[in-house]
Design a protein around this motif. Structure first.
Motif, PDB file in Angstrom:
ATOM      1  N   ALA A 121      85.999   1.086  20.947  1.00 28.42           N
ATOM      2  CA  ALA A 121      87.123   1.978  20.660  1.00 28.42           C
ATOM      3  C   ALA A 121      88.454   1.266  20.877  1.00 28.42           C
ATOM      4  CB  ALA A 121      87.042   3.216  21.542  1.00 28.42           C
ATOM      5  N   ALA A 171      91.346   0.382  17.997  1.00 27.26           N
ATOM      6  CA  ALA A 171      92.762   0.737  18.109  1.00 27.26           C
ATOM      7  C   ALA A 171      93.649  -0.500  18.056  1.00 27.26           C
ATOM      8  CB  ALA A 171      93.001   1.510  19.399  1.00 27.26           C
ATOM      9  N   ASP A 199      93.824  -1.928  14.506  1.00 27.72           N
ATOM     10  CA  ASP A 199      94.664  -1.093  13.650  1.00 27.72           C
ATOM     11  C   ASP A 199      96.136  -1.372  13.867  1.00 27.72           C
ATOM     12  OD1 ASP A 199      96.088   1.901  13.345  1.00 27.72           O
ATOM     13  OD2 ASP A 199      94.634   1.388  11.805  1.00 27.72           O
ATOM     14  N   GLN A 200      96.528  -1.577  15.127  1.00 29.54           N
ATOM     15  CA  GLN A 200      97.936  -1.813  15.423  1.00 29.54           C
ATOM     16  C   GLN A 200      98.426  -3.127  14.823  1.00 29.54           C
ATOM     17  OE1 GLN A 200      98.684  -1.357  19.630  1.00 29.54           O
ATOM     18  NE2 GLN A 200     100.343   0.055  19.208  1.00 29.54           N
ATOM     19  N   TYR A 247     102.959   6.246  15.449  1.00 30.63           N
ATOM     20  CA  TYR A 247     101.699   5.944  16.138  1.00 30.63           C
ATOM     21  C   TYR A 247     101.944   5.838  17.640  1.00 30.63           C
ATOM     22  CZ  TYR A 247      97.116   3.781  16.865  1.00 30.63           C
ATOM     23  OH  TYR A 247      95.837   3.520  17.276  1.00 30.63           O
ATOM     24  N   GLN A 281     100.701   8.502  20.734  1.00 27.60           N
ATOM     25  CA  GLN A 281     100.008   8.009  21.925  1.00 27.60           C
ATOM     26  C   GLN A 281     100.735   8.426  23.202  1.00 27.60           C
ATOM     27  OE1 GLN A 281      99.608   3.767  21.025  1.00 27.60           O
ATOM     28  NE2 GLN A 281      97.438   4.105  20.649  1.00 27.60           N
ATOM     29  N   PHE A 291      90.210   9.873  14.974  1.00 31.76           N
ATOM     30  CA  PHE A 291      90.744   8.569  14.579  1.00 31.76           C
ATOM     31  C   PHE A 291      90.123   8.107  13.262  1.00 31.76           C
ATOM     32  CE2 PHE A 291      91.175   4.000  14.519  1.00 31.76           C
ATOM     33  CZ  PHE A 291      92.420   3.769  15.059  1.00 31.76           C
ATOM     34  N   SER A 302      92.123   7.770   9.692  1.00 29.79           N
ATOM     35  CA  SER A 302      92.194   6.458   9.035  1.00 29.79           C
ATOM     36  C   SER A 302      91.889   6.577   7.552  1.00 29.79           C
ATOM     37  CB  SER A 302      91.217   5.486   9.704  1.00 29.79           C
ATOM     38  OG  SER A 302      91.572   5.237  11.042  1.00 29.79           O
ATOM     39  N   GLN A 356      96.259   9.974  13.416  1.00 24.54           N
ATOM     40  CA  GLN A 356      95.473   8.839  13.893  1.00 24.54           C
ATOM     41  C   GLN A 356      95.846   8.488  15.328  1.00 24.54           C
ATOM     42  OE1 GLN A 356      96.372   4.970  12.219  1.00 24.54           O
ATOM     43  NE2 GLN A 356      94.216   4.626  11.744  1.00 24.54           N
ATOM     44  N   GLY A 382      93.671   7.743  18.688  1.00 23.94           N
ATOM     45  CA  GLY A 382      93.784   6.447  19.348  1.00 23.94           C
ATOM     46  C   GLY A 382      94.366   6.544  20.742  1.00 23.94           C
ATOM     47  N   PHE A 434      91.862   7.141  23.690  1.00 26.10           N
ATOM     48  CA  PHE A 434      90.843   6.146  24.018  1.00 26.10           C
ATOM     49  C   PHE A 434      91.041   5.528  25.407  1.00 26.10           C
ATOM     50  CE2 PHE A 434      89.970   5.320  19.285  1.00 26.10           C
ATOM     51  CZ  PHE A 434      88.865   6.141  19.300  1.00 26.10           C
ATOM     52  N   ASN A 457      88.651   0.865   9.507  1.00 24.41           N
ATOM     53  CA  ASN A 457      88.352   1.651  10.699  1.00 24.41           C
ATOM     54  C   ASN A 457      87.182   2.609  10.527  1.00 24.41           C
ATOM     55  OD1 ASN A 457      90.555   0.585  12.130  1.00 24.41           O
ATOM     56  ND2 ASN A 457      91.938   2.096  11.262  1.00 24.41           N
TER      57      ASN A 457
END
Length: 467
Positions: free
Chosen positions: A32, A36, A39-40, A68, A72, A99, A103, A122, A126, A129, A183
């Protein structure tokens, strides 16, 4: 060691003993964190491609990173509380489902505004996690939880290696949409493995979730960042009524949030974790560290492309160079923590990161632009590998019984700093005649911010030789 026969797979290890299946669980939650992280860094690499394909302004393209981080910020403390209340496994798996679906929706967006909305969804997945994974691993590893949690430091740079490479290849040979498709199969695998192997945790005493506090904090940051976006993207000046209005609303909401937190018995962010013994210094450190390091990392590929004309695939691998430097040091730093304490590696790491940023800002000397930038990125990675394990564990040590909540707050302050840095920098770049040179100057500012952190480390409990 030989405990044959009797049933032993229970939720709580006796005498803080690590559980036998802990490594399998660690591997699952690491997927996980890896997802994440990938993706970043993929999105950072594809920023120019998204901007061109969707006809978006630079400031709104930057919002694909900003929203994003904002999501978070809200979810990290909330997920820690919900994990304690309803069970960490349940929240973790719900986050994985959200997530993965978000995606897929990101890959289908046909305009920048819709993409920003889906990125926000998303982020909700994320953001859950890290706090839930931290709590799950803490349960499984018992007295060795400091080393296990410290090893999370190595997960993100692995994603930092894979993300830019995958992102650069995808953007070069396909399109930015496929960076989100990546993802989906990873998320499906994560859900299946989680259902099979992660044990159910016993919910702790119920604590009512402070929805009002979460909304107030989220709106405070949203209006503040929206005002900065207006300043950068629409030719607005600081005297523009829309900019002033957004910032005034943000200030009012911020004051209401603080008053609400002071009056509520169980606020969204407990006041004791904001300004209590050691927490005030660590929160300030995490905010400034996030501003410098997350802001820097998100903009490195754009810098390489705009100042030196480096292609997206090569520009993305600069984050890989940083991740390699981080991995080379992080593992050793984790296992040395009990000997070194927290302050020494934090100070040394911050200085190295600042040095790498400064090197990246100046013109190449005796090397090609790519080699020079890769060298600078590697130096920042070494500094991050040295400092992050210590800063990750320093606040957890202050209140081990609230690990999930503290992990969420740590991420919240880092992401808040990153939001401020990315939003202000992209706003300034939108008005700069030479974007590459302006971004180089921003790296020098980030380096100064890191040096300002150094006096704050003196207020962090060192815990040398103990856990």
């Amino acid at each position: 060691m030989e405990s044959s026969g009797a049933p032993q797979q229970i939720a709580e290890p006796a005498a803080d003993e690590p559980l036998a299946h802990r490594r399998v669980v660690f591997g699952i939650v690491s997927i996980a964190l890896l997802m994440a992280s990938i993706d970043q860094t993929i999105v950072a690499t594809a920023l120019n491609a998204i901007r061109g394909d969707l006809n978006a302004e630079l400031t709104w393209s930057g919002w694909t990173i900003t929203i994003y981080a904002l999501g978070q910020i809200i979810v990290m403390p909330l997920a820690g509380r919900l994990g304690d209340q309803f069970g960490r496994r349940r929240i973790f798996l719900g986050a994985a489902v959200l997530f993965t679906v978000a995606s897929l929706l990101c890959s289908l967006a046909d305009n920048i505004y819709l993409l920003v909305v889906f990125r926000g969804l998303q982020a909700i997945g994320g953001g859950a996690f890290m706090p839930t994974a931290t709590g799950i691993v803490s349960e499984q590893f018992g007295r060795d939880r400091d080393r296990a949690i410290g090893m999370f430091t190595s997960i993100f740079p692995i994603g930092g290696i894979l993300g830019p490479i995958i992102g650069g290849i995808i953007v070069t040979y396909w399109s930015w949409r496929e960076i989100f498709i990546v993802n989906v199969p990873i998320g499906v695998l994560l859900i299946v493995l989680g259902l099979r192997f992660i044990p159910r945790s016993v919910p702790q005493r119920a604590a009512r979730v402070d929805g009002v506090g979460a909304v107030l904090l989220g709106l405070t940051i949203l209006f503040g960042m929206y005002g900065i976006t207006l300043l950068g993207g629409n030719g607005a000046t600081p005297a523009d009524p829309f900019f002033i209005g957004a910032e005034v609303i943000a200030i009012v909401l911020g004051v209401l949030f603080v008053r609400h937190a002071n009056r509520r018995a169980a606020p969204f962010i407990p006041i004791s974790l904001l300004r209590g013994r050691g927490f005030g210094a660590m929160n300030a450190i995490n905010f400034l560290f996030g501003a410098a390091v997350l802001g820097f990392g998100a903009l490195v590929p754009l810098y390489a492309e705009s100042r030196y004309g480096i292609q997206p695939l090569q520009a993305g691998t600069l984050l890989t160079a940083r991740a390699v430097g981080m991995i080379c040091v992080a593992g050793l730093a984790v296992f040395a923590l009990r000997r070194t304490g927290y302050r020494t590696p934090m100070i040394g790491g911050f200085v190295l990161v600042a040095a790498g940023m400064t090197v990246m800002s100046v013109a190449p000397h005796g090397l090609t632009p790519y080699a020079w930038l890769a060298l600078a990125a590697g130096i920042t990675g070494i500094g991050m590998g040295l400092s992050i394990p210590a800063s990750n564990n320093a606040s957890l040590q202050l209140a081990p019984a609230q690990i999930s909540a503290i992990a969420g707050l740590r991420g919240m302050f880092r992401q808040s700093g990153g939001i401020v840095a990315v939003s202000i920098t992209t706003a300034l770049l939108a008005h700069a005649q030479n974007g590459g040179l302006a971004q180089a100057n921003s790296f020098v500012v980030f380096a100064v911010v890191l040096l300002l952190i150094l006096p704050l480390t003196l207020f962090v409990p060192d815990h040398r030789g103990s856990w």
